[in-house]
Every structure is written in C-alpha cells, then in structure tokens.
Design an enzyme around this catalytic site. Structure first.
Site, PDB file in Angstrom:
ATOM      1  N   TYR A  84      35.718  -4.746 -41.796  1.00 11.79           N
ATOM      2  CA  TYR A  84      36.702  -4.786 -40.714  1.00 11.79           C
ATOM      3  C   TYR A  84      36.019  -5.183 -39.420  1.00 11.79           C
ATOM      4  CZ  TYR A  84      35.204  -0.238 -38.859  1.00 11.79           C
ATOM      5  OH  TYR A  84      34.478   0.797 -38.305  1.00 11.79           O
ATOM      6  N   CYS A  85      36.829  -5.730 -38.519  1.00  9.59           N
ATOM      7  CA  CYS A  85      36.373  -6.075 -37.175  1.00  9.59           C
ATOM      8  C   CYS A  85      37.469  -5.613 -36.220  1.00  9.59           C
ATOM      9  CB  CYS A  85      36.097  -7.579 -37.069  1.00  9.59           C
ATOM     10  SG  CYS A  85      37.545  -8.607 -37.353  1.00  9.59           S
ATOM     11  N   GLN A  86      37.573  -6.201 -35.062  1.00 12.24           N
ATOM     12  CA  GLN A  86      38.590  -5.765 -34.108  1.00 12.24           C
ATOM     13  C   GLN A  86      39.985  -6.233 -34.518  1.00 12.24           C
ATOM     14  OE1 GLN A  86      37.721  -3.588 -31.837  1.00 12.24           O
ATOM     15  NE2 GLN A  86      39.758  -3.365 -30.990  1.00 12.24           N
ATOM     16  N   PHE A 113      40.495  -3.220 -36.676  1.00  6.17           N
ATOM     17  CA  PHE A 113      40.352  -1.867 -36.144  1.00  6.17           C
ATOM     18  C   PHE A 113      41.448  -1.519 -35.144  1.00  6.17           C
ATOM     19  CE2 PHE A 113      38.336   1.234 -33.204  1.00  6.17           C
ATOM     20  CZ  PHE A 113      38.104   2.256 -34.114  1.00  6.17           C
TER      21      PHE A 113
END
Length: 123
Positions: A84-86, A113
């Site tokens: 996952y990232c932003q 996120f």
C-alpha cells in the site's frame, strides 16, 4: 497542433496499456479484503519514511518505492505480498517492479492508506 495530438494519443495509449497490465499482475483489494489477509502476508508500506512515521497500518514494514529496487531481497517470493501507499499509485508501480523480478502473489489496497479506517500506528 498535430504533434500535440500525437503526444496526447501516445500518453493515453500508454496509460491504458499500463492499467490493463497492472490489473493482470496485482490483485486490488477493498479494505475489508485487505484486512482479511494481510496478517498472513508480508505487509509493505511503499511510502517515504516521513509518511510512514506520520501513520501506518499496524505491522507494516516500510520499504519506500524509491528504495525498492535495492531492498527487494528482503521480500520472500514464497509468501503473499500486500502493498500500500498513500493513494494506490506507487503500490501499483511497486507491484509491476516486483512482478518483473519474479514475485507473483501480489496484492494492493484500493485507494491506498488515505482510505484505510483500521488501526494505525504512529512513530
């Protein structure tokens, strides 16, 4: 004007090809699906260290996308990898990079996120 249209067309074609390629190699999971499986997987936050420190999913390891090429050996090929990232963009690109190096069991969090409502740990 014609050059601009050709460039714009090329960008659109590239985006479409990338979208379908990514759909083939990485499974996009809703938060509920992600939460159901991430404890049995390698949970990787591909955001930069300052983003990770501001808050991350409990149990996640931080391997920033910018360092992934050099730190790939830290990941096991025989276990699922939950990324996952932003927002979901970098984790999709990370999945592409991992896929090219032989990793196959790849998942990423839909919306990233910023869409996560579960437990968060801050440093």
């Amino acid at each position: 004007m014609t050059t601009v249209l050709i460039i714009l067309g090329a960008i659109i074609v590239y985006a479409v090809i990338t979208y379908f390629y990514q759909k083939k190699i990485v499974t996009t999971l809703t938060e509920e699906e992600f939460r159901a499986g991430y404890r049995k997987a390698q949970l990787i936050d591909v955001r930069e260290p300052d983003e990770y420190a501001a808050g991350h999913i409990l149990g996640a390891r931080n391997i920033p996308f910018s360092q992934l090429r050099f730190r790939m050996k830290e990941l096991r090929k025989d276990q699922p990898i939950y990324l996952y990232c932003q927002s979901g963009l970098r984790s999709g690109r990370a999945a592409q990079m991992l896929y090219r190096k032989g990793y196959r069991d790849l998942y990423h969090l839909k919306g990233g996120f910023k869409m996560w409502t579960g437990k968060v740990k801050k440093k």
